[in-house]
Design an enzyme around this catalytic site. Structure first.
Site, PDB file in Angstrom:
ATOM      1  N   ASP A  38       0.831  -1.203   0.000  1.00  0.00           N
ATOM      2  CA  ASP A  38       0.000   0.000   0.000  1.00  0.00           C
ATOM      3  C   ASP A  38       0.867   1.255   0.000  1.00  0.00           C
ATOM      4  OD1 ASP A  38      -1.814   2.102   0.656  1.00  0.00           O
ATOM      5  OD2 ASP A  38      -3.149   0.652   1.613  1.00  0.00           O
ATOM      6  N   HIS A  68      -2.733  -0.069  -2.614  1.00  0.00           N
ATOM      7  CA  HIS A  68      -3.926   0.599  -2.105  1.00  0.00           C
ATOM      8  C   HIS A  68      -5.076   0.499  -3.106  1.00  0.00           C
ATOM      9  CE1 HIS A  68      -5.830   3.473   0.626  1.00  0.00           C
ATOM     10  NE2 HIS A  68      -6.287   4.109  -0.435  1.00  0.00           N
TER      11      HIS A  68
END
Length: 232
Positions: A170, A201
């Site tokens: 992420d 993400h």
């Protein structure tokens, strides 16, 4: 199932929410907590899909205090710039209060059986975590929540189940933040954390640059199983 709008009143003013109703006359409710793009097509689609799965789903306009009716995408630099402006201007504490107001409204809805869960993405993932610590939701799910490493101290207040989906690559949640989250929460009896190795993400955002169909389907099925177990 049909989309509609409800108005939620607070001491500070009122805001709208998108609602999708299931086929059943009474069902558990789920509050869908937006990303930084407002109550856009992606959020409305998630709300519709939850209704199709049997839930009374509601997605409140949490940016109303800044500007009501934000509905943008992740498709242009201008929209991304606007989204981050909104993110930076957003009052998280007030947002949680607005979610509680949404929970209160939908719990009293004739179509709700009294149980209410929450599911949030990105900024909404952070807020979903906070619904588990600060509101009376019966179960919460956080997809790639941002800034959670600074909030883990609130986990001591969690009394209802929480499911967390973390993307190991992420870009908005560094490795050290992920490690801090795991260190603080792995042994909590009410928290379940799933890591999605190699994912970035918003891997579950349909049409997004980092969308992964396989892991999105896995995370979404885990979410549905979790809600079935904890909301009925």
């Amino acid at each position: 199932m049909s989309g509609e709008r409800l108005t939620i009143k607070t001491p500070d003013g009122e805001f709208s929410a998108y609602v999708a109703r299931p086929a059943a006359a009474k069902a558990p409710a789920v509050v869908v907590i937006q990303e930084i793009f407002g109550v856009n097509a992606v959020m409305r689609e998630i709300t519709d899909e939850l209704a199709a799965a049997g839930y009374l789903a509601i997605c409140p306009d949490l940016f109303w205090r800044i500007e009501p009716g934000i509905d943008i995408t992740d498709r242009s630099k201008e929209e991304w710039d606007r989204a981050f402006e909104l993110f930076n201007a957003f009052d998280v504490d007030k947002g949680v209060e607005d979610i509680q107001a949404t929970v209160d409204l939908i719990r009293k809805d004739p179509g709700c059986n009294g149980k209410v869960g929450s599911v949030g993405y990105c900024l909404g993932g952070k807020l979903a975590f906070l619904t588990a610590t600060r509101t009376d939701v019966d179960a919460a799910v956080a997809y790639y929540g941002v800034g959670l490493d600074s909030l883990t101290g609130e986990a001591q207040k969690i009394t209802r189940p929480l499911l967390m989906h973390i993307a190991t690559e992420d870009g908005f949640v560094p490795k050290e933040a992920q490690a801090a989250i795991h260190a603080a929460l792995d042994n909590h009896p009410l928290i379940t954390i799933h890591d999605y190795v190699g994912r970035d993400h918003a891997f579950a955002r349909t049409g997004g640059d980092h969308y992964d169909a396989g892991d999105a389907a896995l995370a979404n099925q885990r979410t549905l199983d979790f809600f079935k177990a904890n909301l009925g």
